[in-house]
Write a protein that holds these residues in place. Structure first.
Motif, PDB file in Angstrom:
ATOM      1  N   SER A  11       0.832  -1.207   0.000  1.00 14.92           N
ATOM      2  CA  SER A  11       0.000   0.000   0.000  1.00 14.92           C
ATOM      3  C   SER A  11       0.864   1.254   0.000  1.00 14.92           C
ATOM      4  O   SER A  11       0.592   2.227  -0.720  1.00 14.92           O
ATOM      5  N   LEU A  15       0.899   4.164  -2.831  1.00 16.31           N
ATOM      6  CA  LEU A  15       0.570   5.548  -2.479  1.00 16.31           C
ATOM      7  C   LEU A  15       1.708   6.497  -2.791  1.00 16.31           C
ATOM      8  O   LEU A  15       1.489   7.691  -3.025  1.00 16.31           O
ATOM      9  N   ASN A  17       3.427   6.476  -5.432  1.00 18.67           N
ATOM     10  CA  ASN A  17       3.339   6.818  -6.861  1.00 18.67           C
ATOM     11  C   ASN A  17       1.865   6.806  -7.283  1.00 18.67           C
ATOM     12  O   ASN A  17       1.433   5.975  -8.090  1.00 18.67           O
ATOM     13  N   ARG A  18       1.096   7.725  -6.714  1.00 15.78           N
ATOM     14  CA  ARG A  18      -0.348   7.730  -6.949  1.00 15.78           C
ATOM     15  C   ARG A  18      -0.695   7.966  -8.421  1.00 15.78           C
ATOM     16  O   ARG A  18      -1.561   7.291  -8.987  1.00 15.78           O
ATOM     17  N   GLY A  22      -2.631   5.467 -10.867  1.00 19.77           N
ATOM     18  CA  GLY A  22      -3.903   5.825 -11.481  1.00 19.77           C
ATOM     19  C   GLY A  22      -3.913   5.578 -12.971  1.00 19.77           C
ATOM     20  O   GLY A  22      -4.888   5.053 -13.530  1.00 19.77           O
TER      21      GLY A  22
END
Length: 414
Positions: A11, A15, A17-18, A22
């Motif tokens: 996790s 997070l 490398n959001r 995406g």
């Protein structure tokens, strides 16, 4: 390192490398949304077709006059079916629940200062409502006495009542059909509009004997335009069709192998065929939509390989301080599955919204029939499982590659 430690580490890595995460799940989101929407729209269309066929009459079979050839010209033999054939079908065909003769005609209805030309004006028998699975909202239907005596009684559909009587109760009132007075004895329950725009409620029914003698005075003998039949159940529809064919061949002296002077249409067979067609179309559209899932899976594999390359020193340090190869494998596999499942969840929500929106647009454009709003939870669940499978399948190779790195070579990696 236990499973939840792996989930926590995965996790944090995602997070960190959001934006990249995406973009990675975009293909999964589009694929799952498309699959969910297509399955829901397909189920909606199948339900609409089933409702439309049910409105024609449960287990209905239609017997129509056959084509004959005279002087090289094929024409419908309008005198091939009689009311006696209907009585014989009911008496001798064990798979038949009910049958009704049908005579089609046309004419204006006049009541006081109002007039209306119904789309459908039929002469029928006492069991027509049984064959069509059509109840009355008020009044009564024809009795045997009405038919045998040729009484000038009529039963109206909801559209005809609205156009002629507005808010007035039509029961007991007298309307004129072709300048002949008919007393209204019943009103049918509303059935709505077909997919092709036909208003089922724009209908007037009279006894078939009255239609033949009064509204179509040129009829020959006791002939009818068609015989409407209802089988005992869907399972008996095929048996009923065969029994009716054998009986009518015998009554009309038509030997096996000769072309009969009638033809039989089984609505149950049409319904089965349409369901197969709708299922095939839904499956094809779903398969096309699922292609984007494969594209999304390739994107996940590509990003995971990049992630392994970027974190080679991290992997080397963890291996050097005691982490096992299976811990590394599990961590990267969890990352891939989390990416695909998160994308799947967003895709399911978008797919549900898209299916509702598409149904709304279809109902706005095609006002002839109301498409039902269906959210396929089964389709959404299958899509989520497929998304998880995509994560495992396309994430395994990068995870396996990470777990097989040599600690010393990983620590030297720049």
């Amino acid at each position: 390192m236990n499973f939840w430690d792996s989930v926590r580490i995965a996790s944090k890595a995602l997070l960190k490398n959001r934006f990249r995460a995406g973009l990675t799940i975009l293909g999964i989101v589009i694929g799952i949304a498309a699959v969910t929407a297509m399955v829901s729209i397909g189920e909606s269309a199948s339900l609409l077709v089933a409702d439309q066929l049910e409105s024609l009459g449960t287990n209905m079979i239609a017997v129509l006059p056959g084509a004959t050839q005279r002087a090289g010209i094929r024409a419908v033999d309008v005198g091939s079916l009689t009311a006696a054939d209907v009585d014989a079908v009911v008496a001798e065909c064990t798979a038949v629940r009910a049958a009704s003769p049908l005579i089609a005609t046309s004419g204006y209805l006049v009541y006081r200062n109002s007039n209306w030309s119904p789309k459908t004006l039929f002469g029928v028998g006492v069991d027509y409502t049984v064959v069509r699975s059509w109840n009355l909202s008020s009044g009564t239907f024809f009795s045997e006495r009405d038919v045998t005596s040729g009484m000038k009684h009529c039963v109206l559909g909801r559209t005809v009542v609205r156009e002629l009587f507005q808010s007035e109760d039509p029961i007991g009132k007298t309307v004129r059909i072709k300048n002949i007075p008919f007393r209204v004895i019943g009103v049918l329950e509303p059935k709505g509009v077909s997919m092709l725009g036909q208003d089922y409620d724009d209908i007037v029914l009279v006894p078939y004997t009255t239609a033949g003698k009064r509204l179509r005075r040129a009829r020959a003998g006791n002939t009818v335009d068609a015989i409407m039949i209802s089988a005992n159940s869907p399972e008996y529809a095929s048996q009923a069709s065969k029994q009716v064919e054998r009986l009518l061949r015998d009554r009309h002296d038509i030997a096996e192998g000769e072309t009969p002077d009638f033809r039989i249409q089984d609505v149950t067979e049409i319904a089965t065929m349409l369901k197969v067609i709708m299922g095939a179309i839904t499956l094809m559209l779903t398969a096309i939509a699922a292609i984007s899932l494969v594209v999304g899976g390739v994107g996940i594999m590509n990003i995971m390989l990049v992630s392994v390359a970027e974190r080679t020193r991290e992997i080397g340090i963890r291996l050097a301080i005691g982490a096992r190869a299976k811990d590394i494998l599990r961590q990267f596999l969890i990352e891939a599955v989390m990416l695909s499942c998160f994308g799947g969840l967003i895709g399911v929500l978008l797919g549900i919204g898209a299916s509702i929106g598409l149904t709304y647009v279809i109902n706005m454009i095609a006002t002839s029939a109301e498409w039902p709003y269906i959210i396929s939870l089964e389709g959404a669940g299958i899509a989520m499982l497929f998304a998880a499978g995509i994560g495992v399948f396309f994430g395994y190779y990068p995870a396996f590659r990470a777990s097989r790195l040599d600690p010393i070579e990983a620590l030297r990696y720049e």
